[in-house]
Design a protein around this motif. Structure first.
Motif, PDB file in Angstrom:
ATOM      1  N   GLN A  75       0.795  -1.028  -0.152  1.00  0.00           N
ATOM      2  CA  GLN A  75      -0.054   0.095   0.178  1.00  0.00           C
ATOM      3  C   GLN A  75       0.810   0.940   0.096  1.00  0.00           C
ATOM      4  OE1 GLN A  75      -3.511  -1.131   2.808  1.00  0.00           O
ATOM      5  NE2 GLN A  75      -1.590  -1.990   3.432  1.00  0.00           N
ATOM      6  N   ALA A  76       0.422   2.110  -0.530  1.00  0.00           N
ATOM      7  CA  ALA A  76       1.040   3.575  -0.720  1.00  0.00           C
ATOM      8  C   ALA A  76       0.391   4.726  -0.587  1.00  0.00           C
ATOM      9  CB  ALA A  76       1.728   3.832  -2.220  1.00  0.00           C
ATOM     10  N   PHE A  77       1.002   5.820   0.182  1.00  0.00           N
ATOM     11  CA  PHE A  77       0.213   7.031   0.007  1.00  0.00           C
ATOM     12  C   PHE A  77       0.480   7.966  -1.146  1.00  0.00           C
ATOM     13  CE2 PHE A  77       1.421   6.161   4.805  1.00  0.00           C
ATOM     14  CZ  PHE A  77      -0.009   5.901   5.399  1.00  0.00           C
ATOM     15  N   CYS A  78      -0.525   8.383  -1.617  1.00  0.00           N
ATOM     16  CA  CYS A  78      -0.183   8.985  -2.845  1.00  0.00           C
ATOM     17  C   CYS A  78      -0.672  10.391  -2.926  1.00  0.00           C
ATOM     18  CB  CYS A  78      -0.828   8.150  -4.138  1.00  0.00           C
ATOM     19  SG  CYS A  78      -0.365   6.444  -4.180  1.00  0.00           S
ATOM     20  N   ASP A  79      -0.137  11.369  -3.654  1.00  0.00           N
ATOM     21  CA  ASP A  79      -0.594  12.639  -3.479  1.00  0.00           C
ATOM     22  C   ASP A  79      -0.894  13.180  -4.994  1.00  0.00           C
ATOM     23  OD1 ASP A  79       1.856  13.408  -4.725  1.00  0.00           O
ATOM     24  OD2 ASP A  79       2.418  14.758  -3.276  1.00  0.00           O
ATOM     25  N   GLY A  80      -1.035  12.155  -5.978  1.00  0.00           N
ATOM     26  CA  GLY A  80      -1.333  12.631  -7.409  1.00  0.00           C
ATOM     27  C   GLY A  80      -0.004  12.491  -8.240  1.00  0.00           C
ATOM     28  N   ARG A  81       1.106  12.689  -7.494  1.00  0.00           N
ATOM     29  CA  ARG A  81       2.465  12.790  -7.996  1.00  0.00           C
ATOM     30  C   ARG A  81       3.329  11.796  -7.760  1.00  0.00           C
ATOM     31  NH1 ARG A  81       3.654  18.115 -10.599  1.00  0.00           N
ATOM     32  NH2 ARG A  81       1.654  19.119 -10.792  1.00  0.00           N
ATOM     33  N   ARG A  82       3.424  11.775  -6.148  1.00  0.00           N
ATOM     34  CA  ARG A  82       4.468  10.928  -5.452  1.00  0.00           C
ATOM     35  C   ARG A  82       3.586   9.842  -4.623  1.00  0.00           C
ATOM     36  NH1 ARG A  82       6.883  16.320  -5.037  1.00  0.00           N
ATOM     37  NH2 ARG A  82       4.891  16.601  -4.078  1.00  0.00           N
ATOM     38  N   THR A  83       4.500   8.884  -4.455  1.00  0.00           N
ATOM     39  CA  THR A  83       4.033   7.650  -3.669  1.00  0.00           C
ATOM     40  C   THR A  83       5.090   7.452  -2.417  1.00  0.00           C
ATOM     41  OG1 THR A  83       5.235   6.058  -4.973  1.00  0.00           O
ATOM     42  CG2 THR A  83       3.021   6.458  -5.569  1.00  0.00           C
ATOM     43  N   VAL A  84       4.380   7.194  -1.366  1.00  0.00           N
ATOM     44  CA  VAL A  84       5.379   6.902  -0.351  1.00  0.00           C
ATOM     45  C   VAL A  84       4.837   5.549   0.203  1.00  0.00           C
ATOM     46  CG1 VAL A  84       5.718   7.250   2.121  1.00  0.00           C
ATOM     47  CG2 VAL A  84       5.521   9.451   0.442  1.00  0.00           C
ATOM     48  N   PRO A  85       5.552   4.478  -0.159  1.00  0.00           N
ATOM     49  CA  PRO A  85       5.232   2.842   0.192  1.00  0.00           C
ATOM     50  C   PRO A  85       5.030   2.619   1.675  1.00  0.00           C
ATOM     51  CG  PRO A  85       7.380   3.039  -0.628  1.00  0.00           C
ATOM     52  CD  PRO A  85       6.853   4.468  -0.455  1.00  0.00           C
ATOM     53  N   MET A  86       4.202   1.631   2.037  1.00  0.00           N
ATOM     54  CA  MET A  86       4.101   1.280   3.453  1.00  0.00           C
ATOM     55  C   MET A  86       4.776  -0.112   3.327  1.00  0.00           C
ATOM     56  SD  MET A  86       0.225   2.532   4.071  1.00  0.00           S
ATOM     57  CE  MET A  86      -0.428   3.491   2.793  1.00  0.00           C
ATOM     58  N   PRO A  87       4.887  -0.932   4.728  1.00  0.00           N
ATOM     59  CA  PRO A  87       5.407  -2.035   4.752  1.00  0.00           C
ATOM     60  C   PRO A  87       4.609  -3.132   4.023  1.00  0.00           C
ATOM     61  CG  PRO A  87       5.405  -1.134   6.941  1.00  0.00           C
ATOM     62  CD  PRO A  87       4.649  -0.222   5.924  1.00  0.00           C
TER      63      PRO A  87
END
Ligand code: AMP
Length: 443
Positions: free
Chosen positions: A200-212
């Motif tokens: 799963q990843a946090f997305c802001d339209g451009r970037r993704t920050v992945p989770m474990p």
């Protein structure tokens, strides 16, 4: 900050707890009287979550400044669009961006058009004749999927649910004539062999920050037998990987998610919110099984129990833009989640039965409790046809987290079912051995 949370399952209970932990005043819209959400939220409305008009009206009346939508159904009917239009920034995707989940044909076409790694062979068919031609082309090593949402229950795998070409044709004709999943369209795709995992990843339209990474268990019974369900339980490992998943393989899956977010932006469908990638780890690396336009359930309970950053701030950044890896930190701990479900779940659930949950005793065992699709009435908790309570253990090792959950489970009673085998050592060892064999390595 005042935040609206939509949905009444355990995933949403975990979302509400994470928001409240970061100081938000939460207002909830949900269809069932979930005691966990009702208790933590400042206010809640029992409502059909697909009723965009009513949910937006409640959001405005509550003065929320931000919204998060848990389930996919409301996203498909444009709830995020409605909230955004009403001036409430929403950390969940618009109807257009949510097609990554709500239309499997859109998703497969996107991967192939942008030549994204992890794409597999597929065909989109609208008639029995096209289905027959596609089967001649792809062969019988395939999976049949209605293009629309079926709650994970419309997918049929040849060799598991279907055997002969006649079976495939019969199921295909049923999907087309009954419009299973909402439209007369099927995605036929190559059957993948390997181990499944979720990122799963946090997305802001451009970037993704992945989770474990997390691994879910879809089958209802022990040993991965029985009908497919929404998910019976899941685990994660303290280094963010899984016993059978290596760093380079995790990174390859994250790269696929980055590429999908970039492709959606190019399609004018900027993706804001949590994105869920379901992958099959094959001999050639991770391949895409599906994307969900939201957190997974149960996987949300693993990652949100480990999150030690400000979740409201993360949601704000997903909605407004500007998210970075510094925004999302996770405890270096392993987690195990097991779902308590009604007897018969997966075929015919025993709904309306009382279950007794001794929360005090469970907390004493060190477990975290997330209520799911239950209803509280006069201080008692009753089952519905769906899952009832998610129990999470967090510890240094998967084995310890699993023991915490099992100890806590002794304090739940009623006509319930649990998959006790999830995250047990034998099962994990077997997965590692199987994956090594697929990679062509010896254990
Ligand atoms: P989905 O609803 O697409 O996640 O599919 C439900 C389940 O069907 C997955 O969790 C897999 O176990 C299985 N499945 C879906 N697609 C494939 C595929 N291409 N190859 C093998 N198994 C699949």
């Amino acid at each position: 900050m005042r935040v609206l949370a939509v949905g009444g399952g355990a995933r949403e209970h975990a979302i509400v707890e994470a928001l409240a932990r970061s100081g938000a005043e939460v207002f909830a819209c949900l269809k069932n009287n979930n005691p966990g959400i009702a208790r933590t939220a400042k206010g809640h409305l029992l409502v059909d979550e697909h009723d965009v008009h009513k949910v937006v009206a409640y959001a405005k009346a509550s003065g929320v400044e931000l919204a998060v939508v848990g389930p996919e159904g409301p996203l498909e009917v444009g709830l995020a669009d409605g909230l955004n239009k009403a001036g409430i920034p929403t950390a969940s995707p618009t109807q257009s961006a949510a097609r990554i989940e709500t239309s499997k044909s859109f998703m497969r076409n996107l991967l192939s058009r942008y030549r994204i790694k992890g794409a597999i062979k597929f065909a989109i068919v609208d008639t029995p004749r096209e289905l027959e031609a596609a089967l001649d082309d792809l062969g019988m090593n395939v999976v049949v999927k209605p293009t629309g949402l079926t709650g994970g229950k419309g997918v049929k795998v040849v060799g598991e649910h279907l055997t002969t070409k006649q079976d495939v044709m019969a199921y295909g004709e049923e999907v087309l004539s009954k419009k299973i999943g909402g439209s007369a369209r099927i995605v036929l795709e190559e059957k993948l062999v390997g181990e499944e995992f979720t990122i799963q990843a946090f997305c802001d339209g451009r970037r993704t920050v992945p989770m474990p990474a997390v691994q879910d268990h879809k089958r209802a019974y022990e040993g991965d037998n029985g009908p497919n369900t929404g998910g019976m339980g899941s685990y994660s490992q303290k280094d963010g990987l899984l016993p059978f998943l290596r760093r380079a393989e995790y990174d390859a899956a994250v790269e696929i998610m980055n590429d999908v977010v970039a492709a959606l932006k190019k399609e004018n469908a900027e993706y804001r919110g949590a994105m869920y990638g379901q992958f099959m780890l094959t001999k050639e690396g991770p391949k895409v099984i599906e994307f969900n336009a939201r957190f997974g359930d149960p996987e949300a309970m693993n990652v949100l129990s480990l999150l030690n950053s400000d979740f409201s701030r993360i949601c704000e950044k997903m909605a407004h833009g500007g998210i970075s890896t510094n925004d999302a930190g996770f405890m270096a701990k392993s987690s195990v989640c097991k779902y308590v479900v009604p007897e018969g779940y997966g075929t015919k659930s025993l709904a309306g039965e009382e279950i007794r949950v001794d929360e005090v005793a469970m907390s004493r065992e060190g477990a975290i409790i997330y209520y799911a699709s239950v209803n509280e009435k006069d201080g008692k908790v009753y089952t519905t046809t769906s899952r009832s309570v998610g129990i999470v253990g967090v510890s240094d090792t998967i084995a310890d987290a699993e023991l915490t959950v099992e100890r806590a489970l002794r304090h739940v009673s009623g006509r319930i079912h649990v998959r006790h085998d999830i995250a047990k050592k034998d099962m994990l060892d077997a997965k590692v051995a199987r994956m090594n064999k697929i990679r062509g390595e010896h254990t």
